[in-house]
Design an enzyme around this catalytic site. Structure first.
Site, mmCIF file in Angstrom:
data_model
loop_
_atom_site.group_PDB
_atom_site.id
_atom_site.type_symbol
_atom_site.label_atom_id
_atom_site.label_comp_id
_atom_site.label_asym_id
_atom_site.label_seq_id
_atom_site.Cartn_x
_atom_site.Cartn_y
_atom_site.Cartn_z
ATOM 1 C CB CYS A 1 30.424 43.521 40.669
ATOM 2 S SG CYS A 1 29.981 44.922 39.621
ATOM 3 C CG HIS B 1 26.241 44.367 33.791
ATOM 4 N ND1 HIS B 1 25.464 43.559 34.586
ATOM 5 C CD2 HIS B 1 27.421 44.490 34.438
ATOM 6 C CE1 HIS B 1 26.145 43.221 35.673
ATOM 7 N NE2 HIS B 1 27.348 43.769 35.601
#
Length: 692
Positions: free
Chosen positions: A215, A65
């Site tokens: 993240c 991603h």
């Protein structure tokens, strides 16, 4: 607004053998629907995210991603692989692959849906249903969380038990306040209520843990770690409240929840914002994937620390991505990098202003009176003096900023005050750049020691604003004034005198060494060490320090220029994406942005980095041998008028660029060509990591 995923974005027979090929296959479906505008550019962003940390998860899941300017709207593509594809998960290949594409400025509602999906991936029933799906439309419907249609006999269709992902995300978004002092964004659920808990008796409350997950992209791992920790907490009878600092925004934990907590878990790969809120709590600090893969162990660990009465200070920002096993040398490098990275803008602003002042008013402008007392609007000398004096003020911050943010890298915000104080004292006692380094390390160490003191709960609230600044500043001031300041000042003077007397072979060797460092990691820690060494000499310039600055800048220009030249001369040795990056590398190299070579090094480090180092060493050595000097700390070809012996300096750059390009072409030419792969005709455009 298009649906997040449709049947056209599902491949239940994904035949790719590598994660790069899988990403390309799924991204091509996005491109065909007009959701990705530049396939190679998007794949380069995916590869850059993958290079930060593998995206494989336990349970056979891969979630490549990224955020990308080449994405028109948040989109999800799903592939199912019979053979499995290695995404770096500890338990082996992944058979369920989700490619998540978010635009660089994605809207909060769509990002909330992606975040809720990431949490859903932690549900075994959901992933089992995906493995059993028989056709793309059913898989897409399951991922979207569509409500099952009633059957003819009036009973609900048999469907996997799954929450309505969009509805869940919309509810979370609606529950989040749109503004307020503690809100950094919208679209995430509030983290102010009590977390899941076992049923305690009236006389005993459960163990309470607060957690923060984050993240680099803030789309998937952040929310999966939160879901895993909450689920593990329910299983263990522990109350867990998680603050997700993701791309959909975040809401701070209620201060009352933090105050009542018995411990804290940080599962993160980027800096946890406002970490000093958790000072004094037993702490477990790990990467975000540990929060996903072993949440039960983390909960047990924080309970053990609390039982022992162990207090762990909040980890430093530059330690956010560090592994628990990182040694002292690794952490020291990160602390120093923190200080240097914050110092560089002051270097650029102050140094270039001073260089412009010299260009306009000559080198005697440093003798001009203060412009506050004497300024003539129509005289160029007055304007030159103004630029010089503004630049001088900016330059005066170099050592305090360096020291302050080294301490910040070690101990977070409480380290700033003693760090700045120690850096200022370093200037006062003439300890200079080296004194700033030592002051920052001392300040960080003192703050970390103070944070470990087991103080009464009533004092914890004032520790960051009163106790820590008071004690740490006093200790650092004592050490800098009376213990280490004068010896470091003597060492700084000796180093300055040595640089001033450099000539002949010694100068050439130093230039080659600096050139090697500038090209060794293309803007990383070694590059910054060499650059900081050169900039430190500009604070008190002499002939030797000006030569060092010229050699460092010239060598730093070589790697991107060499890659640009190589892609021009023999483009067939490079991928289509690399050839496009080569066009930009001309400008980046000419501007002294060494990071312009990162895409090439990420794709082929064993050939690119040694080639860059060879060219950097040649340029650094030639620059020193030619006696080139430079008073500006940055600028590349745009500050050529400020270089002493400019044509010789440019000759050194050209020579190093030619050497580096020749070596990389030679090494790539010796590479055995890979066998053709008919199933992947677009392999020539394989992605490479994007420049930072």
């Amino acid at each position: 607004m298009s649906e997040l995923i449709t049947a056209d974005l599902v491949d239940l027979d994904l035949s790719a053998e590598t994660k790069e090929a899988a990403a390309r296959s799924l991204a091509e479906r996005m491109r065909d629907l007009g959701r990705v505008t530049d396939l190679d550019g998007f794949l380069a962003d995916v590869a850059a995210r993958e290079a930060q940390m593998p995206t494989g998860l336990d349970g056979g899941i891969g979630i490549p991603h990224c955020r990308s300017e080449h994405v028109t709207e948040p989109t999800l593509a799903f592939g199912r692989s019979a053979a499995g594809i290695d995404f770096g998960a500890p338990d082996g290949p992944a058979d369920l692959i989700f490619l998540i594409a978010a635009p660089a400025g994605g809207d909060a509602d769509h990002l909330s849906i992606l975040s809720a999906l990431a949490r859903h991936l932690m549900d075994p029933e959901f992933t089992s249903a995906l493995r059993a799906a028989g056709e793309p439309g059913a898989a897409a419907s399951l991922i979207r969380g569509d409500e099952p249609e009633p059957s003819v006999d009036g009973d609900a269709e048999t469907a996997p038990e799954a929450d309505d992902v969009p509805a869940r995300a919309a509810a979370e978004a609606a529950a989040t306040p749109s503004d307020g002092g503690d809100t950094a964004g919208t679209g995430d659920r509030p983290a102010t209520g009590p977390g899941p808990a076992a049923s305690p008796t009236a006389d005993a409350r459960p163990f309470r843990i607060v957690a923060v997950t984050s993240c680099p992209t803030g789309i998937a791992h952040t929310y999966m770690a939160a879901e895993a920790l909450e689920s593990a907490g329910r299983a263990a009878g522990v109350e867990v409240v998680v603050e997700t600092q993701g791309s959909a925004g975040f809401v701070k934990l209620d201060p009352a929840v933090v105050a009542a907590a018995d411990g804290v878990i940080f599962a993160h790969d980027v800096e946890v914002r406002d970490k000093d809120r958790f000072a004094g709590l037993p702490t477990v600090d790990v990467g975000v994937k540990a929060g996903i893969n072993r949440p039960g162990e983390l909960i047990a660990e924080v309970r053990e620390k609390a039982a022992r009465g162990e207090r762990v200070a909040p980890a430093a920002p530059m330690d956010a991505g560090a592994d628990a096993g990182d040694g002292f040398a690794t952490r020291l490098r990160k602390w120093l990098m923190t200080g240097v990275s914050y110092m560089v803008p002051f270097v650029a602003a102050g140094g270039l202003l001073i260089a412009l002042a010299f260009a306009i008013g000559g080198y005697g402008i440093d003798k001009a009176p203060s412009v506050a007392d004497h300024f003539v609007w129509t005289e160029s000398a007055s304007w030159a003096a103004l630029l010089f004096q503004i630049g001088g003020v900016a330059f005066a911050f170099l050592v305090p900023v360096l020291a302050g943010f080294i301490a910040y890298g070690m101990a977070d915000r409480p380290g700033l005050v003693p760090g700045f104080v120690g850096g200022s004292i370093a200037l006062t006692v003439d300890a200079g750049f080296l004194g700033g380094l030592i002051a920052g390390l001392l300040a960080g160490a003192v703050v970390m020691a103070v944070q470990r003191l087991d103080l009464p709960a009533v004092l914890r609230g004032i520790m960051p604003v009163v106790v820590i600044p008071l004690l740490s500043s006093a200790v650092v001031g004592f050490l800098m004034f009376l213990v280490v300041g004068k010896p470091v000042a003597a060492l700084q003077k000796a180093l300055t005198d040595w640089l001033g007397g450099l000539s002949g072979t010694n100068a050439v060797i130093l230039g080659a060494l600096l050139g090697l460092l500038m090209a060794a990691d293309l803007g990383g820690p070694l590059n910054k060490v060499a650059y900081a060494f050169a900039v430190g000499g500009l604070a008190d310039p002499n002939e030797g320090s000006l030569k060092v600055m010229a050699a460092v800048m010239a060598a730093g220009m070589v790697p991107p220029l060499a890659m640009a030249l190589a892609t021009t001369v023999r483009g067939r040795l490079f991928t289509a994406s690399e050839r496009e990056n080569g066009k930009a590398a001309w400008v980046l190299g000419a501007s002294f942005i060494t990071e312009g070579a990162i895409p090439f090094a990420a794709a082929d480090p064993l050939r690119v980095i040694p080639s860059a180092m060879a060219g950097g060493a040649v340029t650094g050595a030639l620059s020193m041998a030619f006696g080139c000097t430079l008073r500006a700390p940055h600028g590349g070809v745009f500050v050529v008028p400020l270089i002493g012996s400019p044509f010789l300096c440019l000759l050194a750059v050209v020579a190093g660029t030619a050497v580096s390009a020749a070596v990389v072409l030679l090494l790539k030419g010796l590479r055995r060509p890979a066998p053709p792969r008919p199933a992947l005709p677009a392999e020539d455009g394989a992605p490479v990591a994007a420049a930072v």
